[in-house]
Write a protein that holds these residues in place. Structure first.
Motif, short mmCIF file in Angstrom:
data_model
loop_
_atom_site.label_atom_id
_atom_site.label_comp_id
_atom_site.label_asym_id
_atom_site.label_seq_id
_atom_site.Cartn_x
_atom_site.Cartn_y
_atom_site.Cartn_z
N PRO A 239 39.77 81.22 33.54
CA PRO A 239 38.95 80.05 33.88
C PRO A 239 38.57 79.19 32.68
CG PRO A 239 38.10 82.03 34.96
CD PRO A 239 39.18 82.46 34.01
N LEU A 240 38.34 79.79 31.51
CA LEU A 240 37.98 79.01 30.33
C LEU A 240 39.15 78.15 29.86
CD1 LEU A 240 35.94 78.19 28.22
CD2 LEU A 240 36.58 80.22 26.88
N VAL A 241 40.35 78.70 29.89
CA VAL A 241 41.54 77.94 29.52
C VAL A 241 41.71 76.76 30.49
CG1 VAL A 241 44.08 78.03 29.44
CG2 VAL A 241 42.72 79.85 28.37
N ALA B 85 33.26 70.72 37.90
CA ALA B 85 32.22 71.60 38.44
C ALA B 85 32.82 72.90 38.95
CB ALA B 85 31.44 70.88 39.54
N THR B 86 33.95 72.80 39.64
CA THR B 86 34.61 74.01 40.16
C THR B 86 35.06 74.90 39.01
OG1 THR B 86 35.36 72.85 42.13
CG2 THR B 86 36.60 74.82 41.50
N ARG B 87 35.67 74.30 37.99
CA ARG B 87 36.14 75.10 36.85
C ARG B 87 34.98 75.68 36.05
NH1 ARG B 87 39.43 71.09 37.84
NH2 ARG B 87 41.59 71.59 38.33
N LEU B 88 33.91 74.90 35.92
CA LEU B 88 32.73 75.40 35.21
C LEU B 88 32.11 76.56 35.97
CD1 LEU B 88 30.75 75.06 32.86
CD2 LEU B 88 29.51 73.38 34.25
N GLU B 89 32.06 76.45 37.28
CA GLU B 89 31.54 77.55 38.10
C GLU B 89 32.40 78.80 37.94
OE1 GLU B 89 29.41 77.75 42.35
OE2 GLU B 89 31.47 76.97 42.41
N VAL C 150 33.88 79.67 35.27
CA VAL C 150 33.59 80.21 33.95
C VAL C 150 32.20 80.85 33.91
CG1 VAL C 150 33.17 79.61 31.51
CG2 VAL C 150 35.13 78.64 32.72
N CYS C 151 31.21 80.13 34.43
CA CYS C 151 29.80 80.53 34.27
C CYS C 151 29.16 81.16 35.49
CB CYS C 151 28.96 79.30 33.89
SG CYS C 151 29.50 78.48 32.40
N GLY D 69 27.31 73.81 28.55
CA GLY D 69 26.77 75.16 28.37
C GLY D 69 27.81 76.22 28.16
N VAL D 70 28.98 75.81 27.68
CA VAL D 70 30.09 76.75 27.45
C VAL D 70 30.33 76.83 25.95
CG1 VAL D 70 32.54 77.20 27.85
CG2 VAL D 70 31.15 76.19 29.65
#
Length: 183
Positions: free
Chosen positions: A80-82, A131-135, A137-138, A180-181
């Protein structure tokens, strides 16, 4: 003669040609200067063929912006981070290729047809994707959407203000930090 077609066979490349030329003319002339006739001439297709596919300029521009977005879809890497990082980098790369002008139109004439089309076809899907990718990750949380929008807003603002193109690595890291990453 079941399913017999009359007339010439439909050209399968008309959609692609029309969308590519619509984007190019949109960047060159702006929304108000874009005419269906000019798109047809530039793409080497008939005006009737254009109108058979899109009812008018707004529909054509919306389709062109959406098609442009689909070219930038993030590949599923299993990390997810990539995927989040790749999405941010793709947006950074898109700013000098016309995205910056769309954002400027949204800011200078927020009630214009172009601003509405750009928000609907380009900016909102970008924020949704981030937002989907951040979710991923976090994890989920009430502020994920706000953090994604803040990162996107900063990226677009920074790109619009800087006379020199930002170094991708530093801008990417700033955007991720705002979301926040840590990398």
């Amino acid at each position: 003669m079941e399913n017999a077609h009359r007339g010439r066979p439909r050209r399968s490349d008309i959609d692609r040609l029309a969308l590519e030329h619509a984007l190019a003319l949109l960047e060159e002339r702006g929304y108000d200067g874009l005419r269906m006739k000019d798109v047809a001439e530039s793409a080497g297709i008939g005006l009737g063929g254009l109108y058979r596919r899109w009812a008018g300029k707004e529909e054509l521009v919306m389709a062109a912006l959406r098609a442009d977005m689909s070219q930038h879809a993030t590949r599923d890497t299993g990390d997810p981070l990539v995927e989040l990082t790749a999405s941010v980098e793709r947006i950074i790369a898109a700013v000098p290729r016309g995205l910056g002008r769309l954002v400027a139109a949204c800011l200078s004439q927020p009630d214009s047809e172009l601003a509405r089309v750009a928000r609907q076809a380009k900016l909102t899907p970008m924020a949704d994707g981030l937002a989907t990718r951040l979710e991923n990750v976090c994890g989920s949380g009430p502020d994920v959407r706000r953090r994604a929008e803040s990162g996107l807003s900063y990226l677009l603002w920074k790109s619009a203000l800087d006379e020199q193109p930002a170094h991708t690595d530093s801008l990417r890291n700033e955007v991720l930090a705002i979301m926040g990453v840590t990398v």
